[in-house]
Write an enzyme that holds these catalytic residues in place. Structure first.
Site, short mmCIF file in Angstrom:
data_model
loop_
_atom_site.label_atom_id
_atom_site.label_comp_id
_atom_site.label_asym_id
_atom_site.label_seq_id
_atom_site.Cartn_x
_atom_site.Cartn_y
_atom_site.Cartn_z
N LYS A 1 -9.61 -0.51 10.90
CA LYS A 1 -10.27 -1.54 10.04
C LYS A 1 -10.56 -3.12 10.75
O LYS A 1 -10.39 -3.98 10.53
CB LYS A 1 -8.94 -1.90 9.25
CG LYS A 1 -8.40 -1.45 8.14
CD LYS A 1 -7.95 -1.46 7.45
CE LYS A 1 -6.41 -0.47 5.98
NZ LYS A 1 -7.56 0.93 5.34
N ASP B 1 3.69 -4.83 7.64
CA ASP B 1 2.52 -3.28 7.87
C ASP B 1 0.66 -4.62 7.81
O ASP B 1 0.35 -5.52 7.32
CB ASP B 1 1.90 -3.17 6.39
CG ASP B 1 1.22 -2.37 6.11
OD1 ASP B 1 -0.36 -2.59 6.89
OD2 ASP B 1 1.13 -1.59 5.31
N HIS C 1 1.11 -1.08 -0.03
CA HIS C 1 -0.58 0.05 0.04
C HIS C 1 0.91 1.40 0.03
O HIS C 1 2.05 1.25 0.39
CB HIS C 1 -0.97 0.31 0.93
CG HIS C 1 -1.79 0.98 1.37
ND1 HIS C 1 -2.08 2.74 1.25
CD2 HIS C 1 -3.49 1.16 1.39
CE1 HIS C 1 -2.60 3.40 1.74
NE2 HIS C 1 -3.89 2.15 1.78
N CYS D 1 -4.24 2.87 -3.83
CA CYS D 1 -3.49 3.11 -2.97
C CYS D 1 -2.25 2.18 -3.40
O CYS D 1 -1.46 1.81 -2.25
CB CYS D 1 -3.68 3.64 -1.99
SG CYS D 1 -4.84 4.92 -0.94
N GLN E 1 -4.13 -4.79 7.22
CA GLN E 1 -5.03 -5.69 6.81
C GLN E 1 -5.22 -6.81 7.31
O GLN E 1 -6.39 -8.05 6.61
CB GLN E 1 -4.68 -6.05 5.08
CG GLN E 1 -4.92 -4.82 4.38
CD GLN E 1 -6.25 -4.60 3.79
OE1 GLN E 1 -7.58 -5.26 4.36
NE2 GLN E 1 -6.28 -3.15 3.67
#
Lengths: 140, 408
Positions: B228, B202, B125, B366, B205
């Site tokens: 999220k 990261d 991302h 993104c 997600q």
């Protein structure tokens, strides 16, 4: 036909559709029938970049009127472009500059002009007016 | 098993799902962008302002002590949730983006010199790409990018081949927000550590779909956002191993992060406060705590099973529509599907199915480097959460088929 008259005509055409699906079908058909922009103008120089769909816009002055041609990679965007061209192409620079378009709102497609749609249409209207401004200045 | 997943009870907890858009029941398939909030989270935020609101830390009065306790208790619960070793390793941030910027900036200042290299992947991302890219440009370092295969799986061999004595950091996503691919992070971390290279994951997600155990994974940093994972916006977490965080200089200066301030110099507070300048988002932490409780009650394993069944069903339904092409077909996938139909622009598909009440995301998500790599303008992305249903997927498949017919 003035800008106001062209807007009125479009509003009338759309008034027969009360269902969103028919409305968008009509828009898609118009998008498909929009004459493509001359490939020589489908370049980065004439690109108005939205976040999602791309719009190419070219304008020239002919007998004191601005002639627009445009294209997009998304068909719905293209449909709306075809409406904007019907309204603005062939009009005098001064009339384009002073036009306050209301038809998109009235035919229920306002959401397409909201900034978060990122489809380049808001920038396209600005760019059309900018062309008009430049031509007006050139005319003196 | 997902068959016993309490879907009706779960849906009842999410007020926003029970509305109509364009005279159709809302189908919310944009969960990878942000998840909806259960009433427990909404109530926690309301309760915070009705009963506990106060600036935290240092206050001697009743409310301040109470608010501070709740805040620090949440830090402990997050530590448990991701199985960090110590609460000092849990930093509250605005979200994944801030967590990533913090590490890229502070790590760059401390460790990156001209000629050094950082390795990322093509599926990052922008949030885990641009901070590193810009830091490398400033420091005269190079950002190297590992590619993917036809199924959207990371070329792990290519990434390993990039490791050299110049490598200072490997940064990659746990789960791709476009492809859904779950990366083999444990394997990558183990290899990186053989060379003494730290790894940042990261988790934006990953956190809402998978059980996360940072000690088992052995990552050096893990970043995620509250919004999220069914919590509020504007709150997120940076996990870092204590020794890694200790060595990084502060990111932002201000109150709370200091120990002593003199006219000519300042000494900094201990972890985690060294990285928490200014009044934190106490409301966000209260909401995030309620979200954690909610997830813990449902169980991440149950969530994973149920979402896997949604993914399988949606993939089958969409595959039944002629011309649908999937982007990301790894065997290890989180519950999201990116697709295109024939030559139809993703924007057009999104616009038409929106009119049928279906919220999906269209565009580059993104991840513009990934779009360039795949030579596409964007995709249509349907991303599922545990409150979604098979019936909603049926409706989406009908809507996509209808859009296809209109737009072809």
């Amino acid at each position: 036909m003035t800008i106001k008259e062209a807007e009125k005509q479009i509003i009338q055409e759309f008034s027969v559709y009360d269902d969103w699906l028919d409305k968008y079908n009509f828009l898609v058909e118009m998008g498909k029938s929009l004459p493509m922009i001359d490939p020589e103008y489908q370049t980065d120089t004439y690109l108005i970049s939205g976040c999602q769909s791309k719009v190419w816009l070219y304008a020239r002055l002919s007998d004191g009127k601005v002639i627009f041609t445009a294209d997009s990679d998304a068909i719905i965007t293209k449909g709306i472009i075809s409406l904007l061209i019907r309204v603005f192409s062939g009009q005098a620079p001064d009339d384009i500059l002073h036009a306050d378009l209301t038809f998109i709102d009235q035919i229920g497609l306002k959401e397409n002009l909201s900034p978060n749609r990122s489809n380049g249409l808001v920038s396209m209207i600005k760019q059309m007016k900018l062309y008009a401004q430049v031509f007006k200045m050139k005319q003196g | 098993m997902f068959l016993s997943f309490p879907i009706d009870r779960v849906r009842a907890d999410f007020p926003i799902l029970h509305q109509q858009v364009y005279k159709r029941p809302l189908v919310y398939f944009d969960n990878a962008a942000s998840t909806q909030k259960p009433v427990q989270v909404i109530d926690a935020i309301r309760r915070y302002y009705e009963q506990d609101n106060c600036n935290i830390h240092r206050g001697v009065h009743y409310l301040s002590v109470k608010a501070t306790e709740a805040f620090e208790e949440t830090r402990k619960e997050i530590r448990e949730f991701i199985n960090a070793r110590d609460t000092r390793e849990i930093i509250f941030t605005k979200g994944t983006t801030e967590s990533l910027n913090l590490v890229a900036s502070s790590f760059g200042k401390r460790y990156i010199r001209p000629g050094d290299e950082v390795i990322a992947t093509i599926m990052e991302h922008h949030s885990n790409f641009v901070p590193w890219q810009q830091m490398c440009l400033e420091c005269g370092a190079t950002l190297r990018v590992a590619g993917i295969d036809d199924r959207g799986m990371l070329n792990v061999g290519e990434l390993f081949g990039m490791i050299s004595e110049k490598t200072r950091m490997i940064t990659l996503t746990h789960v791709s927000n476009v492809l859904g691919t779950i990366n083999p992070v444990k394997e990558i971390i183990a290899e990186a550590h053989k060379h003494g290279i730290p790894v940042l994951i990261d988790g934006a997600q990953g956190i809402s779909h998978l059980p996360v155990d940072v000690q088992d994974m052995d990552c050096d940093f893990y970043c995620f956002s509250g919004h999220k994972m069914y919590g509020p916006m504007g709150i997120g977490v940076l996990y870092g191993k204590e020794k890694c965080l200790e060595e990084l200089p502060p990111y932002q200066m201000g109150g709370e992060m200091i120990k002593e301030v003199y006219v000519d110099h300042t000494t900094f507070n201990e972890l985690p406060f060294k990285f928490e300048a200014g009044t934190p988002n106490v409301e966000g932490v209260a909401g995030l705590r309620a979200a954690l409780h909610y997830l813990n009650e449902l169980g991440m394993d149950n969530i994973m099973d149920y979402e896997a069944s949604l993914l399988k069903y949606a993939t089958e339904k969409l595959a039944g529509i002629e011309g649908v092409r999937f982007y990301g077909t790894s065997d290890w996938k989180a519950s999201l599907i990116s697709f295109l139909i024939g030559k139809i622009h993703p924007y057009d598909v999104g616009m038409i199915i929106d009119k049928m009440g279906i919220a999906v995301r269209t565009g580059h998500h993104c991840a513009m480097p990934l779009m360039d790599y795949l030579h596409i303008p964007g995709t249509v992305r349907a991303s599922f959460a545990f409150y979604n249903t098979m019936e909603e997927i049926d409706w989406m498949a009908l809507a996509v088929a209808k859009a296809k017919k209109m737009l072809e």
